[in-house]
Design a protein around this motif. Structure first.
Motif, PDB file in Angstrom:
ATOM      1  N   ALA A 100       0.885  -1.405  -0.048  1.00  0.00           N
ATOM      2  CA  ALA A 100       0.170  -0.032  -0.240  1.00  0.00           C
ATOM      3  C   ALA A 100       1.007   1.301   0.095  1.00  0.00           C
ATOM      4  N   HIS A 101       0.366   2.205  -0.665  1.00  0.00           N
ATOM      5  CA  HIS A 101       1.053   3.632  -0.908  1.00  0.00           C
ATOM      6  C   HIS A 101       0.363   4.791  -0.833  1.00  0.00           C
ATOM      7  N   ALA A 102       0.745   5.602  -0.124  1.00  0.00           N
ATOM      8  CA  ALA A 102       0.180   6.994   0.259  1.00  0.00           C
ATOM      9  C   ALA A 102       0.915   7.862  -0.595  1.00  0.00           C
ATOM     10  N   LEU A 103       0.207   8.676  -1.725  1.00  0.00           N
ATOM     11  CA  LEU A 103       0.617   9.810  -2.231  1.00  0.00           C
ATOM     12  C   LEU A 103       0.087  10.982  -1.721  1.00  0.00           C
ATOM     13  N   PHE A 104       0.943  11.869  -1.412  1.00  0.00           N
ATOM     14  CA  PHE A 104       0.763  13.292  -0.770  1.00  0.00           C
ATOM     15  C   PHE A 104       0.592  14.285  -1.915  1.00  0.00           C
ATOM     16  N   VAL A 105      -0.513  14.794  -2.213  1.00  0.00           N
ATOM     17  CA  VAL A 105      -0.754  15.905  -3.329  1.00  0.00           C
ATOM     18  C   VAL A 105      -0.904  17.058  -2.663  1.00  0.00           C
ATOM     19  N   PRO A 106       0.196  17.798  -2.739  1.00  0.00           N
ATOM     20  CA  PRO A 106       0.181  19.298  -1.783  1.00  0.00           C
ATOM     21  C   PRO A 106      -0.532  20.236  -2.555  1.00  0.00           C
ATOM     22  N   GLY A 107      -0.645  20.381  -3.790  1.00  0.00           N
ATOM     23  CA  GLY A 107      -1.051  21.524  -4.461  1.00  0.00           C
ATOM     24  C   GLY A 107      -0.407  22.613  -4.218  1.00  0.00           C
ATOM     25  N   ASP A 108      -0.785  23.681  -4.121  1.00  0.00           N
ATOM     26  CA  ASP A 108       0.292  25.049  -4.077  1.00  0.00           C
ATOM     27  C   ASP A 108       0.244  25.355  -2.732  1.00  0.00           C
ATOM     28  N   PRO A 109       1.249  25.118  -2.076  1.00  0.00           N
ATOM     29  CA  PRO A 109       1.161  25.625  -0.596  1.00  0.00           C
ATOM     30  C   PRO A 109       1.240  27.233  -0.233  1.00  0.00           C
ATOM     31  N   LYS A 110       1.485  27.768  -1.136  1.00  0.00           N
ATOM     32  CA  LYS A 110       1.392  29.618  -1.167  1.00  0.00           C
ATOM     33  C   LYS A 110      -0.136  29.817  -1.001  1.00  0.00           C
ATOM     34  N   ARG A 111      -0.831  29.191  -1.870  1.00  0.00           N
ATOM     35  CA  ARG A 111      -2.370  29.546  -1.834  1.00  0.00           C
ATOM     36  C   ARG A 111      -3.011  28.641  -1.004  1.00  0.00           C
ATOM     37  N   ASN A 112      -2.605  27.313  -0.751  1.00  0.00           N
ATOM     38  CA  ASN A 112      -3.324  26.696   0.183  1.00  0.00           C
ATOM     39  C   ASN A 112      -2.715  26.241   1.583  1.00  0.00           C
ATOM     40  N   LEU A 113      -2.916  26.849   2.488  1.00  0.00           N
ATOM     41  CA  LEU A 113      -2.070  26.825   3.817  1.00  0.00           C
ATOM     42  C   LEU A 113      -2.321  25.593   4.469  1.00  0.00           C
ATOM     43  N   GLU A 114      -3.331  24.651   4.195  1.00  0.00           N
ATOM     44  CA  GLU A 114      -3.620  23.470   4.769  1.00  0.00           C
ATOM     45  C   GLU A 114      -2.401  22.314   4.091  1.00  0.00           C
ATOM     46  N   SER A 115      -1.704  22.677   2.967  1.00  0.00           N
ATOM     47  CA  SER A 115      -0.878  21.823   2.380  1.00  0.00           C
ATOM     48  C   SER A 115       0.496  21.654   3.505  1.00  0.00           C
ATOM     49  N   ALA A 116       0.796  22.679   4.250  1.00  0.00           N
ATOM     50  CA  ALA A 116       1.925  22.377   5.355  1.00  0.00           C
ATOM     51  C   ALA A 116       1.344  21.611   6.388  1.00  0.00           C
ATOM     52  N   ASP A 117       0.171  21.762   6.692  1.00  0.00           N
ATOM     53  CA  ASP A 117      -0.554  21.197   7.911  1.00  0.00           C
ATOM     54  C   ASP A 117      -0.484  19.293   7.735  1.00  0.00           C
ATOM     55  N   VAL A 118      -0.915  19.058   6.468  1.00  0.00           N
ATOM     56  CA  VAL A 118      -0.931  17.759   6.049  1.00  0.00           C
ATOM     57  C   VAL A 118       0.541  17.082   5.978  1.00  0.00           C
ATOM     58  N   ALA A 119       1.551  17.987   5.513  1.00  0.00           N
ATOM     59  CA  ALA A 119       2.989  17.786   5.439  1.00  0.00           C
ATOM     60  C   ALA A 119       3.474  17.262   7.027  1.00  0.00           C
ATOM     61  N   VAL A 120       2.779  17.946   7.959  1.00  0.00           N
ATOM     62  CA  VAL A 120       3.390  17.476   9.383  1.00  0.00           C
ATOM     63  C   VAL A 120       2.510  16.342   9.795  1.00  0.00           C
ATOM     64  N   ILE A 121       1.265  16.218   9.398  1.00  0.00           N
ATOM     65  CA  ILE A 121       0.472  15.035  10.026  1.00  0.00           C
ATOM     66  C   ILE A 121       0.867  13.919   9.278  1.00  0.00           C
ATOM     67  N   LEU A 122       1.054  13.972   8.091  1.00  0.00           N
ATOM     68  CA  LEU A 122       1.336  12.468   7.351  1.00  0.00           C
ATOM     69  C   LEU A 122       2.115  11.641   7.812  1.00  0.00           C
TER      70      LEU A 122
END
Length: 128
Positions: A33-55
């Motif tokens: 099993a594999h998890a692919l993190f799709v961050p999107g644009d971290p400058k426009r979407n501040l949640e990207s950094a949150d998921v980068a910490v949580i994952l």
């Protein structure tokens, strides 16, 4: 993708950066099993950094039940359209080359734990 918390996934944790369709295919077609993190644009979407910490914490909590990689900008749109997980940030799960589910946007810990357990328990679904 220039946010330090996303870069840390590659540099500190050693997660591969999937920048081409070939990279993406080779990663998800490996056994397991594999998890692919799709961050999107971290400058426009501040949640990207949150998921980068949580994952990484989620990966540890599931004790090796899945590995993880970061999806690069060049293949992100194609992957989101193919899997129908359109919102970012998202985590898209594959097993043995087949899509098994996705979690769009940031969630609370209990929601992630429940959803990931459900996804990992499911049989593969065919991506269109």
């Amino acid at each position: 993708m220039s946010h330090p918390l996303i870069t840390r996934l590659n540099t500190e944790f050693g997660w591969p950066m999937l920048d081409t369709s070939g990279d993406l295919t080779a990663f998800v077609e490996q056994p397991g099993a594999h998890a692919l993190f799709v961050p999107g644009d971290p400058k426009r979407n501040l949640e990207s950094a949150d998921v980068a910490v949580i994952l990484p914490e989620l990966k540890q909590a599931f004790q090796g039940k899945f590995d993880a990689a970061v999806v690069g900008d060049a293949v992100e749109t194609e992957l989101r359209e193919r899997t129908k997980v359109l919102k970012t940030p998202s985590v898209i799960f594959y097993r043995d080359g087949e899509l098994i589910g996705g979690i769009p946007k940031v969630r609370d810990w209990d929601d992630y734990m429940a959803r990931i357990a459900q996804i990992l328990a499911k049989p593969p679904v065919a991506a269109e």
